[in-house]
Design a protein around this motif. Sequence first.
Motif, short mmCIF file in Angstrom:
data_model
loop_
_atom_site.label_atom_id
_atom_site.label_comp_id
_atom_site.label_asym_id
_atom_site.label_seq_id
_atom_site.Cartn_x
_atom_site.Cartn_y
_atom_site.Cartn_z
N ARG A 276 0.85 -1.26 -0.08
CA ARG A 276 -0.06 -0.21 0.22
C ARG A 276 0.85 1.38 -0.01
NH1 ARG A 276 -4.19 0.25 -2.14
NH2 ARG A 276 -2.87 -1.12 -3.37
N GLU A 277 1.95 1.24 0.93
CA GLU A 277 2.80 2.32 1.00
C GLU A 277 3.61 2.58 -0.63
OE1 GLU A 277 5.25 1.69 4.11
OE2 GLU A 277 3.67 1.70 5.71
N PHE A 278 3.97 1.38 -1.06
CA PHE A 278 4.70 1.28 -2.38
C PHE A 278 3.93 2.03 -3.41
CE2 PHE A 278 5.78 -0.49 -6.49
CZ PHE A 278 7.13 -0.57 -6.52
N ASN A 279 2.64 1.55 -3.39
CA ASN A 279 1.57 1.94 -4.53
C ASN A 279 1.53 3.53 -4.44
OD1 ASN A 279 -0.80 1.49 -6.14
ND2 ASN A 279 -1.96 2.33 -4.54
N THR A 280 1.29 4.13 -3.36
CA THR A 280 1.49 5.61 -3.41
C THR A 280 2.52 6.23 -3.58
OG1 THR A 280 1.61 5.58 -1.09
CG2 THR A 280 -0.79 5.43 -1.80
N SER A 281 3.70 5.65 -3.10
CA SER A 281 5.07 6.53 -3.23
C SER A 281 5.99 6.13 -4.64
CB SER A 281 5.84 6.06 -2.23
OG SER A 281 6.39 4.85 -1.99
N TYR A 282 5.44 5.29 -5.17
CA TYR A 282 6.41 4.58 -6.40
C TYR A 282 6.01 5.45 -7.70
CZ TYR A 282 8.82 1.86 -10.02
OH TYR A 282 9.69 1.40 -10.90
N THR A 283 6.93 6.13 -8.36
CA THR A 283 6.73 6.97 -9.52
C THR A 283 7.35 6.25 -10.75
OG1 THR A 283 8.74 8.31 -8.85
CG2 THR A 283 6.67 8.87 -8.13
N GLY A 284 7.60 5.04 -10.63
CA GLY A 284 8.52 4.50 -12.04
C GLY A 284 7.55 4.12 -13.03
N PHE A 286 5.99 1.26 -14.29
CA PHE A 286 5.85 -0.18 -14.09
C PHE A 286 6.84 -0.59 -12.69
CE2 PHE A 286 4.79 -0.12 -18.26
CZ PHE A 286 3.58 -0.81 -18.37
N GLY A 287 6.51 -1.34 -11.74
CA GLY A 287 7.36 -1.79 -10.82
C GLY A 287 6.57 -2.43 -9.64
N GLN A 288 7.25 -2.87 -8.73
CA GLN A 288 6.53 -3.70 -7.39
C GLN A 288 7.61 -3.67 -6.54
OE1 GLN A 288 5.34 -7.64 -7.93
NE2 GLN A 288 6.56 -7.94 -9.86
N PRO A 289 7.38 -4.02 -5.25
CA PRO A 289 7.92 -3.93 -4.23
C PRO A 289 8.89 -5.26 -4.15
CG PRO A 289 5.64 -3.62 -3.20
CD PRO A 289 5.71 -3.92 -4.84
N SER A 290 10.08 -5.10 -3.75
CA SER A 290 11.15 -6.35 -3.98
C SER A 290 10.59 -7.10 -2.99
CB SER A 290 12.54 -5.79 -3.61
OG SER A 290 13.03 -5.45 -2.27
N CYS A 291 10.99 -8.63 -3.11
CA CYS A 291 10.18 -9.68 -2.29
C CYS A 291 11.38 -10.55 -2.09
CB CYS A 291 9.11 -10.18 -3.18
SG CYS A 291 8.34 -11.74 -2.15
N GLU A 292 11.57 -11.16 -0.74
CA GLU A 292 12.26 -12.16 -0.45
C GLU A 292 11.42 -13.61 -0.32
OE1 GLU A 292 15.26 -13.30 3.33
OE2 GLU A 292 13.95 -11.49 3.30
N LYS A 293 11.89 -14.58 -0.72
CA LYS A 293 11.25 -15.85 -0.75
C LYS A 293 11.80 -16.56 0.53
CE LYS A 293 10.18 -20.29 -2.98
NZ LYS A 293 10.42 -20.91 -4.25
N ILE A 294 11.08 -16.64 1.69
CA ILE A 294 11.82 -17.59 2.81
C ILE A 294 10.96 -18.74 3.06
CG2 ILE A 294 11.94 -17.25 5.48
CD1 ILE A 294 11.51 -14.22 4.79
N GLU A 295 11.81 -19.97 2.81
CA GLU A 295 11.10 -21.18 3.23
C GLU A 295 11.54 -21.49 4.74
OE1 GLU A 295 13.06 -24.28 0.85
OE2 GLU A 295 12.98 -23.26 -0.97
N ILE A 296 10.50 -21.65 5.40
CA ILE A 296 10.46 -21.74 6.94
C ILE A 296 10.05 -23.25 7.24
CG2 ILE A 296 8.99 -21.18 8.83
CD1 ILE A 296 7.92 -18.69 7.51
N PRO A 297 11.09 -23.76 7.74
CA PRO A 297 11.20 -25.19 8.03
C PRO A 297 10.22 -25.35 9.33
CG PRO A 297 13.16 -24.17 8.99
CD PRO A 297 12.39 -23.03 8.08
N VAL A 298 9.32 -26.13 9.21
CA VAL A 298 8.14 -26.63 10.18
C VAL A 298 7.72 -27.94 9.93
CG1 VAL A 298 6.07 -25.95 11.23
CG2 VAL A 298 7.26 -24.25 10.04
N LYS A 299 8.02 -28.79 11.16
CA LYS A 299 7.59 -30.10 11.11
C LYS A 299 6.09 -30.21 11.06
CE LYS A 299 8.15 -34.75 13.28
NZ LYS A 299 8.81 -35.29 14.33
N CYS A 300 5.54 -30.72 9.98
CA CYS A 300 4.03 -31.04 9.97
C CYS A 300 3.45 -32.45 10.56
CB CYS A 300 3.56 -30.81 8.59
SG CYS A 300 1.92 -31.10 8.57
N ASP A 301 2.76 -32.09 11.67
CA ASP A 301 2.09 -33.11 12.25
C ASP A 301 0.45 -33.41 12.14
OD1 ASP A 301 1.31 -35.32 13.77
OD2 ASP A 301 2.66 -34.84 15.52
#
Length: 387
Positions: A276-284, A286-301
Amino acid sequence: MSIVKIGVIGIGNMGSSHVLMLDEGKIKGAQLTAVCSSNDSRIDWVKNHTKGEVRVFKDVESFLNEAGIDAVFVATPHYSHPELAIKAFEKGKHVMIEKPAGVYTKNVLEMNAAAKESGKVFSIMYNQRANPLYQKVRELIQSGQLGEIKRTNWIVTDSYRPQSYYDSSKWRATWKGEGGGVLLNQALHQLDLWQWTTGYMPKRIRAITSLGKYHDIEVEDDVTAFVEYENGATGVFIASTGEAPGTNRFEIVGDRGKIVIENEELLFYKLSESEREFNTSYTGGFGQPSCEKIEIPVKCDNGNHAIIVQNWIDAILKGSPILSPGEDGVKALEISNGIYLSSWLNETVDLPVDADLYYEKLQEKIQSSTFEKKHVTNTILDVSGTH
């Protein structure tokens, strides 16, 4: 009190597994003391499969008055859960109920009121709340790391059931016996997790439920529901017992990223800043916020029944916080009742649903039913933690 004496009522698929869990001493501070069932073959099963001294009752009143128990585990067919829980509370017993809390919110709310008045510890078997995977999802959302939710989407079609499953008992998959199909039986855990992890209950629902689409049953085995939330976010919930191979994929999109749960893996796509903040402040342009893909190790039970029961016992003996309060059972039921009512009326409905109207429409379904099961095997299934 150092030991909680437990009585189990209902010795079907789930009740029998709980009897074994308690009899084998898997729950600290608990003792299987009595069972209640009107089925002679199930009573014989208890006598042949338990090591401890277990009293047997066929009558509910005698069971509650004479069994010498402190707590009751209700594992009977759906409709009877509120009635039996209320009777147990009136007798001063702590209560654990199998899911669903009931079939319609009208008497589940009465059960919740009885629980509050009794002052006893009340829990429901939402065992997936003890799953580390969904606990982590809830933590990410509740801590604000995902930001404000914009969209949810859960496809849960991996609970495939063959016709023989529905033929295993007369009450299964009928309006009179079970009160519903995939929503009340297989997908109710996901309906609970949907609201529990996000903290969001739908404001309104528009849904389609298909009755006996893939099976010879009179209730729904395929559902698609669209929901709207108070903050303007939207969600979609899809469930079926007729798809193979099925899918179980849960997406939650917030203004600070996206969470995806699939194949028992948790991914967090974390944005560098609020969309939401990027949407109103970015002036370029085309563009989008940079994104980090995080794999979260969780043991599923996917089990965790023993964790929920142990938590209930610890709450009785030590005052520990309840992970799955019985009163919360009405929330997933509220969503399922809304989905049914929207489909039956062919219109959007607001939550909470009109409890009297839902009850009225459900009774119409029951009374107008002409469905007859052709092949009933009366088989106790090896459910291995599923319903």
